[in-house]
Write a protein that holds these residues in place. Structure first.
Motif, mmCIF file in Angstrom:
data_model
loop_
_atom_site.group_PDB
_atom_site.id
_atom_site.type_symbol
_atom_site.label_atom_id
_atom_site.label_comp_id
_atom_site.label_asym_id
_atom_site.label_seq_id
_atom_site.Cartn_x
_atom_site.Cartn_y
_atom_site.Cartn_z
ATOM 1 N N ASN A 414 -18.897 -97.616 14.007
ATOM 2 C CA ASN A 414 -18.484 -98.877 13.406
ATOM 3 C C ASN A 414 -19.551 -99.405 12.447
ATOM 4 O O ASN A 414 -19.239 -99.966 11.386
ATOM 5 C CB ASN A 414 -18.202 -99.907 14.493
ATOM 6 N N THR A 415 -20.824 -99.222 12.811
ATOM 7 C CA THR A 415 -21.916 -99.628 11.930
ATOM 8 C C THR A 415 -21.895 -98.815 10.637
ATOM 9 O O THR A 415 -22.080 -99.355 9.539
ATOM 10 C CB THR A 415 -23.267 -99.464 12.647
ATOM 11 N N ILE A 416 -21.640 -97.516 10.743
ATOM 12 C CA ILE A 416 -21.564 -96.672 9.547
ATOM 13 C C ILE A 416 -20.379 -97.095 8.674
ATOM 14 O O ILE A 416 -20.486 -97.158 7.442
ATOM 15 C CB ILE A 416 -21.481 -95.196 9.951
ATOM 16 N N ARG A 417 -19.266 -97.404 9.304
ATOM 17 C CA ARG A 417 -18.126 -97.923 8.540
ATOM 18 C C ARG A 417 -18.538 -99.175 7.763
ATOM 19 O O ARG A 417 -18.166 -99.343 6.594
ATOM 20 C CB ARG A 417 -16.970 -98.247 9.482
ATOM 21 N N THR A 447 -21.871 -83.016 11.433
ATOM 22 C CA THR A 447 -21.236 -84.331 11.446
ATOM 23 C C THR A 447 -21.997 -85.308 10.555
ATOM 24 O O THR A 447 -21.410 -86.029 9.736
ATOM 25 C CB THR A 447 -21.171 -84.862 12.889
ATOM 26 N N GLU A 448 -23.319 -85.329 10.707
ATOM 27 C CA GLU A 448 -24.139 -86.225 9.897
ATOM 28 C C GLU A 448 -23.954 -85.944 8.407
ATOM 29 O O GLU A 448 -23.780 -86.864 7.593
ATOM 30 C CB GLU A 448 -25.612 -86.062 10.281
ATOM 31 N N GLU A 453 -22.434 -87.459 2.979
ATOM 32 C CA GLU A 453 -22.071 -87.020 1.635
ATOM 33 C C GLU A 453 -21.134 -88.004 0.940
ATOM 34 O O GLU A 453 -21.083 -88.054 -0.297
ATOM 35 C CB GLU A 453 -21.405 -85.639 1.722
ATOM 36 N N ALA A 454 -20.418 -88.799 1.707
ATOM 37 C CA ALA A 454 -19.393 -89.666 1.131
ATOM 38 C C ALA A 454 -19.947 -90.943 0.508
ATOM 39 O O ALA A 454 -19.235 -91.636 -0.226
ATOM 40 C CB ALA A 454 -18.362 -90.027 2.201
ATOM 41 N N VAL A 462 -30.416 -93.559 9.780
ATOM 42 C CA VAL A 462 -29.556 -94.299 10.713
ATOM 43 C C VAL A 462 -29.145 -93.392 11.872
ATOM 44 O O VAL A 462 -29.288 -93.742 13.050
ATOM 45 C CB VAL A 462 -28.306 -94.850 9.979
ATOM 46 N N PHE A 463 -28.631 -92.211 11.553
ATOM 47 C CA PHE A 463 -28.279 -91.259 12.606
ATOM 48 C C PHE A 463 -29.484 -90.947 13.487
ATOM 49 O O PHE A 463 -29.374 -90.900 14.721
ATOM 50 C CB PHE A 463 -27.736 -89.965 11.992
ATOM 51 N N ASP A 464 -30.626 -90.723 12.860
ATOM 52 C CA ASP A 464 -31.821 -90.378 13.637
ATOM 53 C C ASP A 464 -32.175 -91.475 14.630
ATOM 54 O O ASP A 464 -32.488 -91.192 15.798
ATOM 55 C CB ASP A 464 -33.010 -90.137 12.699
#
Length: 544
Positions: A414-417, A447-448, A453-454, A462-464
């Motif tokens: 949700n944060t990435i969205r 996945t990351e 890429e988008a 963030v993922f890390d």
């Protein structure tokens, strides 16, 4: 009130850490490595399992065979097949010849009579029997559930995610390798029915008091999803856009089930739109009533929510929104896209299953009741997050990460969205990801990369932070020389992430880094600043 609160927290903790293997904290054993690593003896690609099994409820005993067809990836003279050490190996055959083997922990090392060269096909017949481990509290521990229904008929289920499918049948027990098809010929006492994955092939009276029920999948399937469900079931069916819907329930629950399972169609409306077509159309979709809460068994989803809304009549988010829908129907069916179709190569990356599927709950809410309620629900689920261990586990040793992978994984998505700040792009990317990796096993890095890429923002920090560290990034504020400053405090070096805040109820986006930045004169008091915590899952603090 106190007892109700304690019950709610217990439900949250149990549901959001279901099937987590252990908390070994690095104290791994040889047995862990044998299960978790891809050793030379596992250098083969499973093509098919054909299970022929007799289940004797009175004795709590099973016996039969698994014919394992594979293609060698390297020259093989010894092959590893996994089977729990409490189960007996009766014999193992290749081309009719009895093979020698050695057992070590829950692994069986088999000396092939004829080596299988790289790229060649091989096949063995593995005969076995025994009393499989009985689950103490399925599905949170693995094993058989030998139960009886209210009519006194046997009611049997199995749940082995995390514990391992080799608890009850011999297989290559590693998520990176899924058989292309599985056939199950399961003999049960007359008067009972067995329901397994895929399409029903037929029943056969064996003439010895047992009836064989045969099923077959024609899509790749996780080992832990291969399943048997035994009871005196009633069956009813429906269809959705050409997808066969089958339901198997206890006779006295038939009318309840017909009403409760009406939720499947609006769920499919939502998931088809957001994730794409059901990934296993050829195998059909089933809900099967089980003597335990539920599991995502591919094309035969286990249902044990007692025909209640929410999670056994409770709302895991504490918002009331979770009581509008049946948690087990939505969550376990969401796994058909995330976990069953898209599968993590190593269980250290199980957030790919659980984070995305937990997010699917909010997706369903948004489809039915709007984005605001979906965001409120996601925020409510944060009360089940401990932030004490990383979401990703250790690779190669059969180790899952923190149970936070459920709600924290969903709130990360949700944060990435929210970082995307473009819902049309978000939904397109999510659907593209789901369809791109359909029927594949993948890892976190893939996945990351796909979601990174988008967008122009670099999501890797963030993922890390969210996946590889336990603590949330903290947005710090301070007042200095009449100005208000802000920065990130995080484990990841050079951490940066945009975030939306309200200043006097006016929303704006800021781009903090780990260095102090200062607002212009329009911000005079830190109390005038509020983080948009519905869309961003972070910590914040005011420095003294």
């Amino acid at each position: 009130m106190k007892n109700i609160f304690i019950l709610a927290l217990a439900l949250i903790t149990s549901s959001l850490s279901a099937q987590v293997l252990s908390n070994k904290e690095g104290n791994y054993t040889e047995a862990d490595s044998l299960r978790g690593s891809l050793r030379p003896e596992r250098a083969y690609d499973v093509q098919k399992y054909h299970l022929k099994l007799k289940v004797e409820p009175v004795k709590q005993f099973i016996s039969g065979s698994n014919t394992i067809s594979f293609i060698a990836e390297e020259d093989l003279s010894v092959i590893q097949i996994d089977l729990f050490e409490n189960m007996k190996v009766d014999s193992i055959l290749q081309n009719g010849e009895v093979l020698a083997y050695e057992r070590k922990h829950n692994a069986v090392f088999i000396e092939l009579d004829k080596s299988v060269k790289a790229d060649e096909k091989g096949e063995i017949q593995f005969y076995y029997s025994g009393h499989p481990i009985v689950a103490k509290n399925a599905p949170w521990d693995g094993g058989f559930v030998w139960d009886k229904d209210e009519n006194g008929d046997y009611w049997i289920g199995v749940a082995v995610q995390g514990t391992g499918a080799s608890l009850w049948y011999p297989n290559k027990d590693h998520q990176s390798d899924e058989p292309e098809e599985v056939q199950l010929d399961i003999a049960v006492p007359n008067g009972l029915m067995n329901v397994s994955n895929g399409q029903f092939l037929g029943e056969k009276d064996l003439g010895d008091g047992f009836t064989q029920w045969s099923w077959k999948t024609v899509n790749p399937i996780n080992n832990y999803n291969v399943m048997i469900n035994i009871a005196n079931y009633e069956h009813f069916s429906d269809s959705y856009k050409g997808l066969q819907l089958d339901y198997y329930v206890l006779p006295y629950n038939l009318e309840k089930a017909k009403k409760q399972f009406e939720e499947v169609k609006p769920m499919m409306d939502c998931f088809y739109e957001k994730f794409g077509e059901y990934p296993f159309v050829e195998d059909g979709f089933k809900l099967v009533e089980t003597p335990y809460l539920g599991m995502e068994h591919q094309s035969a989803v286990a249902y044990g929510n007692e025909y209640k809304m929410g999670y056994l009549g409770n709302d895991l988010s504490g918002t009331g929104i979770g009581l509008k829908w049946d948690f087990i129907i939505i969550h376990e069916s969401g796994h058909e896209w995330y976990g069953n179709s898209i599968t993590a190569n190593d269980i250290a990356d199980m957030w790919i299953h659980e984070g995305f599927t937990s997010y699917s709950e909010a997706v369903y809410i948004e489809c039915r009741w709007g984005k605001e309620e979906a965001l409120e629900y996601l925020k409510g689920t944060r009360r089940g997050i401990g932030n004490s261990k990383p979401i990703i586990g250790n690779y190669g040793v059969n180790s899952e990460g923190s149970g936070d992978m459920y709600p924290k994984g969903a709130n990360l998505l949700n944060t990435i969205r929210s970082i995307y700040d473009d819902d049309e792009l978000w939904w397109k990317t999510l659907k593209d990801y789901t369809e791109t990796y359909k029927h594949q096993t993948i890892d976190t890095e893939q996945t990351e990369a796909f979601f990174n890429e988008a967008v122009e923002v670099d999501l890797q920090p963030v993922f890390d932070q969210y996946l590889r560290h336990s603590q949330l990034p903290q947005l710090q504020f301070k007042e200095e020389n009449g100005k208000i400053g802000y920065r990130w405090q995080a484990d990841v070096e050079q951490f940066a992430m945009p975030v939306d805040i309200f200043i006097d109820e006016t929303e704006q986006r800021i781009f903090p880094t780990k260095s102090w930045q200062f607002f212009d004169s329009e911000v005079e008091d830190p109390d005038d600043i509020r983080v948009n915590d519905l869309e961003f899952y972070i910590d914040s603090s005011l420095m003294e």
